[in-house]
Structure formats: structure tokens, C-alpha cells
Design a protein around this motif. Sequence first.
Motif, PDB file in Angstrom:
ATOM      1  N   ASP A   1     -43.090  35.749 -15.200  1.00 17.60           N
ATOM      2  CA  ASP A   1     -41.697  35.823 -15.659  1.00 17.60           C
ATOM      3  C   ASP A   1     -41.610  36.071 -17.159  1.00 17.60           C
ATOM      4  N   TYR A   2     -42.405  35.312 -17.934  1.00 18.20           N
ATOM      5  CA  TYR A   2     -42.382  35.492 -19.381  1.00 18.20           C
ATOM      6  C   TYR A   2     -42.904  36.870 -19.778  1.00 18.20           C
ATOM      7  N   ALA A   3     -43.981  37.289 -19.167  1.00 19.57           N
ATOM      8  CA  ALA A   3     -44.609  38.562 -19.550  1.00 19.57           C
ATOM      9  C   ALA A   3     -43.682  39.749 -19.337  1.00 19.57           C
ATOM     10  N   THR A   4     -42.794  39.661 -18.376  1.00 18.34           N
ATOM     11  CA  THR A   4     -41.882  40.783 -18.107  1.00 18.34           C
ATOM     12  C   THR A   4     -40.522  40.622 -18.784  1.00 18.34           C
ATOM     13  N   SER A   5     -40.328  39.520 -19.476  1.00 18.82           N
ATOM     14  CA  SER A   5     -39.049  39.269 -20.148  1.00 18.82           C
ATOM     15  C   SER A   5     -38.969  40.044 -21.461  1.00 18.82           C
ATOM     16  N   PRO A   6     -37.950  40.892 -21.619  1.00 14.71           N
ATOM     17  CA  PRO A   6     -37.777  41.598 -22.905  1.00 14.71           C
ATOM     18  C   PRO A   6     -37.583  40.623 -24.076  1.00 14.71           C
ATOM     19  N   LEU A   7     -36.949  39.491 -23.822  1.00 14.69           N
ATOM     20  CA  LEU A   7     -36.763  38.495 -24.883  1.00 14.69           C
ATOM     21  C   LEU A   7     -38.110  37.946 -25.347  1.00 14.69           C
ATOM     22  N   PHE A   8     -38.975  37.616 -24.380  1.00  9.55           N
ATOM     23  CA  PHE A   8     -40.298  37.093 -24.720  1.00  9.55           C
ATOM     24  C   PHE A   8     -41.127  38.151 -25.437  1.00  9.55           C
ATOM     25  N   GLN A   9     -41.085  39.367 -24.935  1.00 12.75           N
ATOM     26  CA  GLN A   9     -41.840  40.452 -25.560  1.00 12.75           C
ATOM     27  C   GLN A   9     -41.391  40.673 -26.996  1.00 12.75           C
ATOM     28  N   ALA A  10     -40.078  40.665 -27.207  1.00 11.41           N
ATOM     29  CA  ALA A  10     -39.544  40.835 -28.566  1.00 11.41           C
ATOM     30  C   ALA A  10     -39.971  39.666 -29.452  1.00 11.41           C
ATOM     31  N   LYS A  11     -39.954  38.451 -28.899  1.00 13.00           N
ATOM     32  CA  LYS A  11     -40.360  37.271 -29.668  1.00 13.00           C
ATOM     33  C   LYS A  11     -41.812  37.396 -30.123  1.00 13.00           C
ATOM     34  N   ILE A  12     -42.689  37.803 -29.229  1.00 15.36           N
ATOM     35  CA  ILE A  12     -44.104  37.928 -29.572  1.00 15.36           C
ATOM     36  C   ILE A  12     -44.314  39.017 -30.627  1.00 15.36           C
ATOM     37  N   VAL A  13     -43.626  40.136 -30.488  1.00 14.55           N
ATOM     38  CA  VAL A  13     -43.734  41.208 -31.490  1.00 14.55           C
ATOM     39  C   VAL A  13     -43.275  40.692 -32.852  1.00 14.55           C
TER      40      VAL A  13
END
Length: 161
Positions: free
Chosen positions: A91-103
Motif C-alpha cells: 500500500d505504501y509503495a504504491t501511494s503517490p503521497l508516500f513516494q513524494a514523501k520519500i523523494v
Amino acid sequence: MIEQALVSIENLAFVSALRNSIFMYPLVNAGHILGVSLLVGGIVPLDLRLLGLWRKYPVMVFVDVLRISAAVGLALAVVCGALLFTTAAPDYATSPLFQAKIVLVLLGVLNALAVGRLMKLRDIRSFPMRAPMPVVLRVGGLVSLAVWISVLILGRLLGYF
């Protein structure tokens, strides 16, 4: 293949135990929050000093003290955040919010390293106290504030979406 690996991580015994524990998950979550607090609590005053606040104090007073608490906070936030990630990895790996946070976290770390390098190159220890910081350091402070505040917002939004 990646999704399969993420599901495998999520199904590990210790991850399942963490996810289902009434004590461990909240403690890991609290560790993440403490780490983020130390990180942002160290970064924001330094950024504000770079932007011109508290000019009567040498910038190195901020750097020498706050760099350590920010680094410890980052380490704690990453370790606890990684554990939290494992509890819902697909779920986290496919979340655009999570991806943006990591970037943004990566951008924030790179910015901090660049600002630290620039301070060393400009010999900021000998810089006059009341003089304004060089523009490049002020820009670094502004970028840092924007990035870390955005990381906080994205982190909070993850809990709701």
C-alpha cells in the motif's frame, strides 16, 4: 515481482507481530514521531538562522548543536519509518503521497549535505555574526524549510488516504 517482494515483507512473522501488537506498533510509531521531531526541531532553527533570524548568535552555535540532534532524529525516523512501512508495504509503495514523501526526504538530506559543504567552503566559522548569510546559504535554508514542512504534511496525510 516487486509487489510479490513487498507482500513477502509484509507477511514476515516479525512484521505481522508488529502490526498486531497493541504495544509495539504504537511504540515504533512514537519513535518515528520522536525522530521527526528531533530532525525538524534541529533543522528549522538552523534554517531560520540562515535566513537572518537571531543574528546576534554565531551560525556555528546552531550548526554545532543542532546538526547532531537532526542527524540522530533522521536516523531514528528512518529506522522506525522503515518498520512502519513493512506493516503495509504494498500500500505504501504504491501511494503517490508516500513516494513524494520519500523523494522529498532524499532532497532534504541532499540539501543539508550541500549546505554543510557550502558552509565549510565559505569558512562560515569566521563569518561576521551580524552580517547577512550569503545568498546561496539563504536559498539552502529556504529550500530546507519548504522540503521538511512538506515532508511533515505528506506524512500526516498518509494516515488519512
